[in-house]
Write an enzyme that holds these catalytic residues in place. Structure first.
Site, PDB file in Angstrom:
ATOM      1  N   HIS A 108       0.822  -1.213   0.000  1.00 59.64           N
ATOM      2  CA  HIS A 108       0.000   0.000   0.000  1.00 59.64           C
ATOM      3  C   HIS A 108       0.864   1.274   0.000  1.00 59.64           C
ATOM      4  O   HIS A 108       0.828   2.067  -0.920  1.00 59.64           O
ATOM      5  CB  HIS A 108      -0.879   0.032   1.258  1.00 59.64           C
ATOM      6  CG  HIS A 108      -1.730  -1.174   1.483  1.00 59.64           C
ATOM      7  ND1 HIS A 108      -2.843  -1.478   0.714  1.00 59.64           N
ATOM      8  CD2 HIS A 108      -1.648  -2.158   2.403  1.00 59.64           C
ATOM      9  CE1 HIS A 108      -3.399  -2.583   1.163  1.00 59.64           C
ATOM     10  NE2 HIS A 108      -2.709  -3.020   2.184  1.00 59.64           N
ATOM     11  N   ASP A 109       1.607   1.480   1.063  1.00 59.28           N
ATOM     12  CA  ASP A 109       2.259   2.779   1.304  1.00 59.28           C
ATOM     13  C   ASP A 109       3.377   3.117   0.320  1.00 59.28           C
ATOM     14  O   ASP A 109       3.543   4.298  -0.039  1.00 59.28           O
ATOM     15  CB  ASP A 109       2.774   2.832   2.746  1.00 59.28           C
ATOM     16  CG  ASP A 109       1.635   2.768   3.753  1.00 59.28           C
ATOM     17  OD1 ASP A 109       1.871   2.335   4.897  1.00 59.28           O
ATOM     18  OD2 ASP A 109       0.493   3.143   3.396  1.00 59.28           O
TER      19      ASP A 109
END
Ligand code: RIB
Ligand code: CA
Length: 314
Positions: free
Chosen positions: A244-245
């Protein structure tokens, strides 16, 4: 030679936050990391702060300024995600406890002072967890919003719907009030929702490429994703962990890897049923003004070749 982009990473490490921080630290010619602010999210603040320092030392950067921020959301009890990230928040690799210090200044004040000290539209904020620190800074010092070049955040979902409830993604769900403040602030926002991050999956081949770097960083990242993938494999039947990040940092490095729409995004803060939902007007069915570039697609192979090459530099 373009000037390195000035950023602040606000984070709740979290294995995927860790990979995002490593990607930023591996790219000093593109990214001038002014500081890292820790927030409560995946695990409690003491652990997100400790994990941020563990990652900086893993990257050989004990000089990075790290600040502790808010230990709970603005208007709700903290919900954490040990079920995804493990008790430490960074389960997988065995890494030494950090020796580098945390700065004395509160993260919110660091964000305010740093933005006040820079030119208009010159600092990019990269929130990778709940938006508590960012919203508190905007509330405490509205004058700083004019200094923000862009907020590039991981959070929300539309077609992918929620990963914490049927409606809400974790970062927004934990602090919906904070998210509402940020999305209504008027600053330029670019969103990396689950719609994109669920396409950044660490398949076995991709994880083997991390391991094949033969470095402490490559091995640690492979061990993190080996641990971190369980939740998504079980829930979604995914072939690997969703990074995700790191999508936030990859966007700063190669924005052409991503595609999306500039649309209106509002945050549900009233209904317990849909609390924290990012109500994204993807089809333009309302007359609400666009306030965010909401990403919908990713060149996954391009993302992983960028990430693997950069991690190899540490
Ligand atoms: O929903 C995914 C997000 O929640 C990621 O930022 C992950 O680190 C957790 O904070
Ligand atoms: Ca995170």
């Amino acid at each position: 030679m373009s000037v390195a982009r000035k950023i602040i990473i606000d984070t709740d490490p979290g294995q995927d936050d860790a990979v995002a921080i490593l990607l930023a630290l591996a790219s000093p010619q593109d990214i001038n990391l002014l500081g890292i602010t820790a927030v409560a999210g995946n695990v409690h603040l003491d652990l997100t702060s400790k994990n941020a320092r563990i990652i900086c030392e893993l990257a050989g950067r004990p000089d990075i300024a790290i600040f502790n921020g808010c230990d709970r959301p603005m208007g709700r009890d903290l919900v954490t995600a040990e079920h995804v990230h493990g008790k430490s928040g960074l389960d997988g690799p065995i890494l030494p406890d950090p020796e580098m210090p945390v700065q004395d200044q509160h993260a919110v004040d660091f964000i305010i002072d740093t933005l006040r000290a820079h030119d208009s539209n010159s600092v990019t904020l990269c929130p990778l967890g709940p938006l508590t620190n960012i919203a508190m800074a905007f509330e405490k010092a509205p004058d700083i919003m004019g200094k923000v070049q862009e907020v590039v955040l991981m959070g929300g979902a539309y077609f992918e719907v929620g990963n914490m409830t049927p409606a809400a993604e974790f970062n927004i769900y934990v602090d919906p009030q904070a998210a509402k403040i940020v999305f209504r602030s008027g600053v330029p926002i670019t969103v990396m929702p689950l719609d994109v991050t669920h396409k950044a999956l660490v398949t076995k081949e991709r994880n083997d490429a991390f391991r094949a770097l033969g470095t402490n960083v490559g091995t640690a990242v492979a061990q993190m994703t080996d641990f971190f993938e369980r939740f998504d494999k079980e829930k979604y039947g995914s072939p690997g962990a969703p990074l995700h990040d790191p999508c936030v940092i990859a966007y700063l490095l190669q924005p052409e890897l991503f595609s999306g729409r500039h649309i209106n995004v509002e945050i549900e803060t009233q209904s317990e049923l849909t609390m924290g939902m990012t109500v994204a007007d993807w089809w333009g069915v309302t007359d609400r003004a666009p306030n965010a570039t909401f990403m919908g697609d990713l060149d996954a192979d391009g993302f992983f070749s960028l990430l693997t090459e950069r991690l190899g530099r540490l």
